[in-house]
Design a protein around this motif. Structure first.
Motif, PDB file in Angstrom:
ATOM      1  N   ASN A  65      -1.338  10.588 -25.102  1.00 18.30           N
ATOM      2  CA  ASN A  65      -0.751  10.488 -26.435  1.00 18.30           C
ATOM      3  C   ASN A  65      -1.796  10.696 -27.507  1.00 18.30           C
ATOM      4  N   ARG A  66      -1.414  11.443 -28.531  1.00 16.29           N
ATOM      5  CA  ARG A  66      -2.302  11.628 -29.680  1.00 16.29           C
ATOM      6  C   ARG A  66      -1.864  10.700 -30.808  1.00 16.29           C
ATOM      7  N   TYR A  67      -2.824   9.963 -31.346  1.00 12.39           N
ATOM      8  CA  TYR A  67      -2.602   9.132 -32.522  1.00 12.39           C
ATOM      9  C   TYR A  67      -3.620   9.575 -33.563  1.00 12.39           C
ATOM     10  N   ASN A  68      -3.174  10.347 -34.536  1.00 16.58           N
ATOM     11  CA  ASN A  68      -4.073  10.883 -35.559  1.00 16.58           C
ATOM     12  C   ASN A  68      -5.230  11.631 -34.892  1.00 16.58           C
ATOM     13  N   ASP A  69      -6.476  11.114 -35.009  1.00 16.26           N
ATOM     14  CA  ASP A  69      -7.616  11.837 -34.433  1.00 16.26           C
ATOM     15  C   ASP A  69      -8.010  11.304 -33.056  1.00 16.26           C
ATOM     16  N   GLN A  70      -7.173  10.433 -32.473  1.00 13.44           N
ATOM     17  CA  GLN A  70      -7.468   9.868 -31.159  1.00 13.44           C
ATOM     18  C   GLN A  70      -6.462  10.359 -30.118  1.00 13.44           C
TER      19      GLN A  70
ATOM     20  N   ILE B 154       0.815  -1.203   0.000  1.00 15.58           N
ATOM     21  CA  ILE B 154       0.000   0.000   0.000  1.00 15.58           C
ATOM     22  C   ILE B 154       0.855   1.262   0.000  1.00 15.58           C
ATOM     23  N   LYS B 155       2.037   1.208   0.593  1.00 16.81           N
ATOM     24  CA  LYS B 155       2.870   2.409   0.647  1.00 16.81           C
ATOM     25  C   LYS B 155       3.322   2.836  -0.749  1.00 16.81           C
ATOM     26  N   HIS B 156       3.312   1.921  -1.735  1.00 16.95           N
ATOM     27  CA  HIS B 156       3.690   2.269  -3.095  1.00 16.95           C
ATOM     28  C   HIS B 156       2.474   2.664  -3.935  1.00 16.95           C
ATOM     29  N   LEU B 157       1.272   2.502  -3.393  1.00 13.96           N
ATOM     30  CA  LEU B 157       0.053   2.719  -4.156  1.00 13.96           C
ATOM     31  C   LEU B 157      -0.593   4.025  -3.707  1.00 13.96           C
ATOM     32  N   ASN B 158      -0.406   5.068  -4.511  1.00 12.80           N
ATOM     33  CA  ASN B 158      -0.941   6.375  -4.143  1.00 12.80           C
ATOM     34  C   ASN B 158      -2.404   6.536  -4.539  1.00 12.80           C
ATOM     35  N   PHE B 159      -2.819   5.808  -5.579  1.00 14.19           N
ATOM     36  CA  PHE B 159      -4.193   5.907  -6.062  1.00 14.19           C
ATOM     37  C   PHE B 159      -4.731   4.509  -6.338  1.00 14.19           C
ATOM     38  N   LYS B 160      -6.045   4.404  -6.355  1.00 15.92           N
ATOM     39  CA  LYS B 160      -6.689   3.089  -6.387  1.00 15.92           C
ATOM     40  C   LYS B 160      -6.908   2.529  -7.789  1.00 15.92           C
ATOM     41  N   PHE B 161      -7.289   3.382  -8.745  1.00 15.46           N
ATOM     42  CA  PHE B 161      -7.740   2.885 -10.043  1.00 15.46           C
ATOM     43  C   PHE B 161      -6.748   3.172 -11.166  1.00 15.46           C
ATOM     44  N   CYS B 162      -6.360   2.122 -11.875  1.00 16.75           N
ATOM     45  CA  CYS B 162      -5.587   2.273 -13.112  1.00 16.75           C
ATOM     46  C   CYS B 162      -6.606   2.505 -14.223  1.00 16.75           C
ATOM     47  N   THR B 163      -6.590   3.699 -14.789  1.00 18.96           N
ATOM     48  CA  THR B 163      -7.645   4.131 -15.701  1.00 18.96           C
ATOM     49  C   THR B 163      -7.088   4.415 -17.090  1.00 18.96           C
ATOM     50  N   GLU B 164      -7.747   3.868 -18.104  1.00 13.76           N
ATOM     51  CA  GLU B 164      -7.357   4.123 -19.491  1.00 13.76           C
ATOM     52  C   GLU B 164      -8.585   4.520 -20.294  1.00 13.76           C
ATOM     53  N   MET B 165      -8.429   5.540 -21.128  1.00 10.27           N
ATOM     54  CA  MET B 165      -9.527   5.988 -21.987  1.00 10.27           C
ATOM     55  C   MET B 165      -8.982   6.401 -23.343  1.00 10.27           C
ATOM     56  N   THR B 166      -9.791   6.171 -24.364  1.00 12.90           N
ATOM     57  CA  THR B 166      -9.505   6.684 -25.703  1.00 12.90           C
ATOM     58  C   THR B 166     -10.588   7.698 -26.030  1.00 12.90           C
ATOM     59  N   VAL B 167     -10.157   8.896 -26.432  1.00  9.09           N
ATOM     60  CA  VAL B 167     -11.101   9.985 -26.684  1.00  9.09           C
ATOM     61  C   VAL B 167     -10.904  10.502 -28.104  1.00  9.09           C
ATOM     62  N   GLU B 168     -11.999  10.688 -28.809  1.00  6.17           N
ATOM     63  CA  GLU B 168     -11.956  11.226 -30.169  1.00  6.17           C
ATOM     64  C   GLU B 168     -12.605  12.604 -30.219  1.00  6.17           C
ATOM     65  N   GLY B 169     -12.194  13.385 -31.212  1.00  3.93           N
ATOM     66  CA  GLY B 169     -12.832  14.675 -31.447  1.00  3.93           C
ATOM     67  C   GLY B 169     -12.377  15.782 -30.528  1.00  3.93           C
ATOM     68  N   ILE B 170     -11.229  15.602 -29.865  1.00  7.21           N
ATOM     69  CA  ILE B 170     -10.707  16.656 -28.993  1.00  7.21           C
ATOM     70  C   ILE B 170      -9.844  17.600 -29.819  1.00  7.21           C
ATOM     71  N   GLY B 171     -10.237  18.849 -29.868  1.00  4.79           N
ATOM     72  CA  GLY B 171      -9.453  19.822 -30.620  1.00  4.79           C
ATOM     73  C   GLY B 171      -8.365  20.464 -29.788  1.00  4.79           C
ATOM     74  N   ALA B 172      -8.455  20.306 -28.468  1.00  4.38           N
ATOM     75  CA  ALA B 172      -7.499  20.960 -27.573  1.00  4.38           C
ATOM     76  C   ALA B 172      -6.090  20.416 -27.773  1.00  4.38           C
ATOM     77  N   ASP B 173      -5.118  21.250 -27.455  1.00  8.30           N
ATOM     78  CA  ASP B 173      -3.723  20.845 -27.532  1.00  8.30           C
ATOM     79  C   ASP B 173      -3.452  19.733 -26.524  1.00  8.30           C
ATOM     80  N   VAL B 174      -2.573  18.800 -26.895  1.00  6.52           N
ATOM     81  CA  VAL B 174      -2.268  17.668 -26.024  1.00  6.52           C
ATOM     82  C   VAL B 174      -1.752  18.138 -24.667  1.00  6.52           C
ATOM     83  N   GLN B 175      -0.988  19.219 -24.651  1.00  5.75           N
ATOM     84  CA  GLN B 175      -0.442  19.715 -23.384  1.00  5.75           C
ATOM     85  C   GLN B 175      -1.551  20.133 -22.418  1.00  5.75           C
ATOM     86  N   ASN B 176      -2.645  20.682 -22.952  1.00  4.82           N
ATOM     87  CA  ASN B 176      -3.777  21.048 -22.089  1.00  4.82           C
ATOM     88  C   ASN B 176      -4.432  19.804 -21.495  1.00  4.82           C
TER      89      ASN B 176
END
Length: 539
Positions: free
Chosen positions: A214-219, A177-199
């Motif tokens: 990471n941006r891959y083409n439109d994802q 537990i001392k190495h685990l700062n957060f509970k959920f390993c979360t992954e999502m793929t999002v399309e249609g985001i026009g915002a800059d990756v840094q934002n």
């Protein structure tokens, strides 16, 4: 790597071949190392654009250029991981190219160098040094180099394990537990985001650690360890469409690996309403059903909840749809459990309401292994009633009862569990197909606030009786209630009133008061409240 091999296509053009490998890697990427590998192959595909062939020098240059893509995949890159091996391997190939007469001899020499680099990763990260193991992702990349060399020299792909890399003893790595700062390993793929990756990176960074954007083409693919996946999903859905989600409860996984409590694993879906604390305390593995709304994909109870879905429905005329759990996630979850248990019991929502039972059965049959047993039970229930069956299963597991006896008793006990829910109207239930649309229209026209239940076959049904308090009085007089729970859809006040009434009649409090899953909430509407109880049976 197996997914990449299975889903990529070799072409006469290096451009198209690497593009196919990149697409397969992106599609199959999981976790930090998977995302880094995907970005590495994506970098190679970018350097190969417009080329039919590559010289050896161009290929080596491509490998080195791809390292930059891999490092960019991580917000806070660390040495001692897969990144170190990637960088050192590429540098070695470039540095030693002219010292070897043929490319295969160069790769063979680089493989031996990669073994040395891999061994040194033990000293670069504290957690690896303490456990005296190499990084798993780094080991995987060295295995990739082994496979690459094997294919070069033999011309075939082999399932045979040829790795010289020491087998990692995961039990030695103390991800306590001392190495685990957060509970959920979360992954999502999002399309249609026009915002800059840094934002987007700044947004994701604010939710936890181990963030990757990471941006891959439109994802845009996102990975983060967080305690608030549903809030992150809510923010992302406002600026794009979430086309894929995966959430793992790392705390439960960690506890199962290092502090397993029971010899039998319990697996259920998120329709079974159980308190989060109870689930974690008893190491219950849950499979989320999927909700699709406004083009975005959500995971029940993980990336959306009842409150969130009702707020969203206020702002949209689009009605949410439910879907069975992700097939790959089910298989991955079962594989994990079978690595740590010999016996697994799974309890699902009624097969008349969802295809979850069939999908889990198919996965169990596919993963059938000698000496391991998985029993998937169609509860013929949902919500708090399904939760009661899961809770009863856990009680028997904790008591040390034999696996076969538990399974036998569960098939009998599910017939002793009932649920009755008072809902504001039948419009939501009719839209979802849980009750006939005609019934919904009639109830609405008469201003009736009906009560719904589940029949003996597992189908949703509308009762002739409308007064839930009178029903509890009748049940208390006619049956011996062993235990019960109170459930609601964003209506805690009514749930507490019902609790007070039931406790006075039955003489004991409910096991818990629990908010209903987001999927069931969307289908019965806001303001519903009800009771599920288990009768004393003959088992």
């Amino acid at each position: 790597m197996n997914s990449i091999i299975a889903n990529s296509v070799r072409n006469s053009s290096i451009d198209e071949t690497l593009g196919s490998i990149s697409d397969a890697a992106i599609e199959a990427s999981f976790g930090d190392s998977g995302t880094i590998i995907a970005k590495y192959f994506y970098g190679m595909s970018q350097t190969a654009k417009g080329k039919k062939v590559m010289t050896v020098e161009e290929f080596i240059e491509s490998l080195n250029d791809s390292v930059r893509y891999a490092y960019d995949a991580i917000s806070h890159p660390q040495e001692g991981t897969i990144l170190t091996v990637m960088r050192e391997w590429g540098s070695y190939l470039k540095r030693e190219r002219n010292k070897h007469l043929t490319f295969d001899k160069l790769i063979n020499a680089s493989l031996h160098y990669a073994y040395e680099v891999l061994d040194k990763t033990k000293t670069l990260l504290k957690v690896l040094s303490e456990a005296d193991v190499v990084d798993a992702g780094a080991k995987g990349f060295v295995c990739f180099i082994e496979g690459f060399y094997s294919f070069m020299t033999s011309g075939t792909l082999s399932d045979k394990n040829i790795s010289r890399v020491e087998r990692i003893d995961h039990e030695k790595i103390s991800h306590s537990i001392k190495h685990l700062n957060f509970k959920f390993c979360t992954e999502m793929t999002v399309e249609g985001i026009g915002a800059d990756v840094q934002n987007i990176e700044r947004l994701v960074d604010g939710y936890g650690d181990s963030s990757i954007v990471n941006r891959y083409n439109d994802q845009i693919k996102i990975h983060v360890h967080t305690d608030r996946p549903h809030q992150l999903a809510s923010e992302l859905s406002e600026i794009g469409k979430i086309t894929y989600s995966k959430v793992d409860n790392m705390k439960i996984q960690q506890d199962i690996v290092h502090n397993r409590k029971y010899k039998i694993a319990l697996l259920t879906d998120t329709i079974a309403d159980l308190p989060d604390e109870y689930i974690e305390e008893n190491q219950i593995y849950t499979i989320p059903l999927i909700m699709i709304h406004n083009g975005s994909v959500y995971l029940d109870k993980y990336t959306t909840n009842a409150t969130t879905i009702f707020n969203t429905l206020k702002q949209s005329s689009d009605y949410p749809k439910s879907s069975q759990p992700n097939e790959k996630f089910i298989e991955k979850s079962m594989k994990f459990l079978l690595e740590h248990y010999d016996e697994v019991i799974g309890i699902t929502i009624s097969s008349k309401m969802s295809g979850t039972y069939e999908r889990m059965m198919q996965a169990a049959q596919k993963l059938s292994v000698d000496g391991k047993r998985i029993e998937i039970i169609d509860s013929s229930l949902n919500s708090g009633a399904e939760g009661l069956l899961a809770k009863h299963a856990m009680d028997m597991i904790k008591s040390g009862l034999d696996y076969d006896d538990i399974v036998d008793k569960l098939y009998k006990t599910k017939k002793d569990i009932s649920i009755f829910v008072k809902i504001p109207d039948l419009n939501y239930a009719a839209k979802s197909g849980r009750v006939p649309k005609v019934a919904g229209m009639v109830a609405a026209s008469l201003g009736i606030k009906p009560m719904i239940s589940i029949d003996k076959d597992g189908n949703g049904t509308v009762l002739k009786e409308f007064n839930i308090k009178k029903l509890i009085i009748r049940m208390a007089n006619e049956r011996k209630i062993e235990e019960y729970v109170i459930v609601h859809t964003d209506n805690l006040q009514k749930a507490k009133e019902l609790t007070e009434h039931a406790e006075k009649l039955l003489g004991f409090p409910p096991l818990y008061i629990e908010s209903v899953s987001s999927i069931v909430s969307a289908f019965i509407g806001k303001g519903a409240y009800g009771i599920a109880f288990r009768e004393a049976g003959n088992v």
